[in-house]
Design an enzyme around this catalytic site. Structure first.
Site, PDB file in Angstrom:
ATOM      1  N   LYS A  53      -2.438  -5.270  12.857  1.00 25.76           N
ATOM      2  CA  LYS A  53      -3.679  -4.634  13.559  1.00 25.76           C
ATOM      3  C   LYS A  53      -4.971  -5.649  13.809  1.00 25.76           C
ATOM      4  CE  LYS A  53      -1.664  -0.131  11.121  1.00 25.76           C
ATOM      5  NZ  LYS A  53      -1.330  -0.055   9.634  1.00 25.76           N
ATOM      6  N   GLN A  97      -5.620   2.462   4.485  1.00 22.28           N
ATOM      7  CA  GLN A  97      -4.471   1.703   4.830  1.00 22.28           C
ATOM      8  C   GLN A  97      -3.299   2.578   3.471  1.00 22.28           C
ATOM      9  OE1 GLN A  97      -2.819  -0.536   7.168  1.00 22.28           O
ATOM     10  NE2 GLN A  97      -0.714  -0.107   5.924  1.00 22.28           N
ATOM     11  N   ASP A 120      -5.590   7.290  13.069  1.00 20.45           N
ATOM     12  CA  ASP A 120      -4.036   7.196  12.459  1.00 20.45           C
ATOM     13  C   ASP A 120      -4.048   8.681  13.860  1.00 20.45           C
ATOM     14  OD1 ASP A 120      -2.452   5.876  11.424  1.00 20.45           O
ATOM     15  OD2 ASP A 120      -3.353   5.745   9.744  1.00 20.45           O
TER      16      ASP A 120
END
Ligand code: NDP
Length: 302
Positions: A53, A97, A120
């Site tokens: 990412k 995460q 997200d």
């Protein structure tokens, strides 16, 4: 032979588009977009995902504000880190995460992320926005699937779609997005009876069951579009000798389904790369909103 829905290629094309979106608006915005990937502890797979990412951010011109906290960090300190990022004007997207180390409850921490910075797209408010058809950050994996289908020119209106899996991460938002695109959607799960009879009705079959190679030719209507969300790491092939790499497979038996489908996503190289790209899309869209710019990415946030 089925059309291969190539997520790697589309992800690269979308990264170029994002780069242009940023470059054209940088002066007006006065600052680059910022994404904070917050990692707690040392889960090894997470290390690889976070690195991917961060590299993607660098490629397109998004500043990385990530932080890595030790596994023993008390919940109150993780919460404080999230609150600092919420208040930081340079940060447009925040991602916690998962999985978190034992002892940290993810629910209150995820809920603490500012919904406007929810990279997200999984905050309760944003799932509600999806349900109501209101704009906002979208769940990355299903939005990535929608982008792959749109790019391949696959018409969804009036089609029968079946989603196998009902998780909040994938199955539920996937079903909502397909329905918003006017497909007639059924959702299957572990208690569904006669799964193959249901999946054989599908013009578009999305499999997100988390079961390696569960779906085969007997589940698929000839000519269907098949999207395989599953991703599993298998032990290296013993015949390949020492030093052989772990292999990846999906929830679909690709070699069986590919000859009868009209289009299919491979694993790896299908849905996976799109998930990271949609994280960037959510972040750049949030940057545009927060800087009072136009919204050039609405087509990617279904
Ligand atoms: P979950 O385990 O949270 O959910 C799996 C779902 O599949 C559940 O709803 C479950 O039903 C259902 N299911 C399980 N077994 C069966 C079965 N035999 N028949 C029908 N339905 C079944 O998984 P996720 O949704 O988080 O992920 C699914 C897969 O996608 C995983 O392989 C994951 O690694 C992968 N993934 C890939 C991503 C990518 O970027 N490519 C991103 C996210 C996930 P029930 O609700 O009844 O338990």
């Amino acid at each position: 032979m089925a059309t291969r829905l190539d997520g790697r290629q589309l992800a690269a094309e979308l990264e170029q588009r994002l780069q242009t979106v940023i470059a054209e608006r940088l002066e007006r915005a006065g600052r680059p977009p910022g994404l904070a990937v917050l990692r707690v502890g040392d889960d090894p797979a997470s290390g690889v995902y976070v690195a991917n990412k961060e590299k993607a951010c660098t490629r397109i011109g998004v500043t990385n504000h990530g932080a890595h906290l030790p596994a023993a960090t008390p919940p109150a300190e993780v919460l404080e880190a999230i609150q600092r990022l919420n208040a930081d004007p340079m940060v447009d997207g925040i991602l916690l995460q998962l999985p978190l180390p034992a002892g940290l409850d993810e629910a209150p921490l995820l809920a603490a992320i500012d919904p406007e910075k929810d990279a997200d797209g999984l905050h309760t408010l944003n799932l509600g926005r999806l349900l109501k058809g209101e704009p906002g950050p979208r769940s990355c994996t299903p939005a990535g699937v929608m982008a792959l289908l749109a790019h391949a020119g696959i018409e969804l209106a009036g089609k029968r779609a079946v989603v196998v899996g009902r998780s909040i991460l994938v199955g539920q938002p996937m079903a909502l997005m397909l329905q918003a695109a006017n497909a007639t959607v059924s959702v299957a799960h572990s208690r569904t009876r006669d799964l193959s009879a249901l999946t054989r009705e599908a013009d578009v079959l999305v499999v997100a069951a988390g079961r390696p190679r569960m779906v085969g030719a007997e589940h698929v209507k000839p000519g269907a579009v098949v999207v395989d969300v599953g991703i599993h790491r298998l032990d290296p092939d013993p015949a390949a000798g020492p030093g052989a790499k772990a292999r990846l497979c999906g929830d679909v038996r690709y070699e069986e389904v590919e000859p009868i489908a009209s289009a299919i996503t491979p694993v790896p190289g299908g849905v996976g790369p799109m998930t990271v790209t949609l994280l960037l899309v959510n972040t750049v869209a949030s940057w545009c909103r927060r800087c009072g710019l136009d919204e050039p990415l609405a087509d990617l946030l279904p």
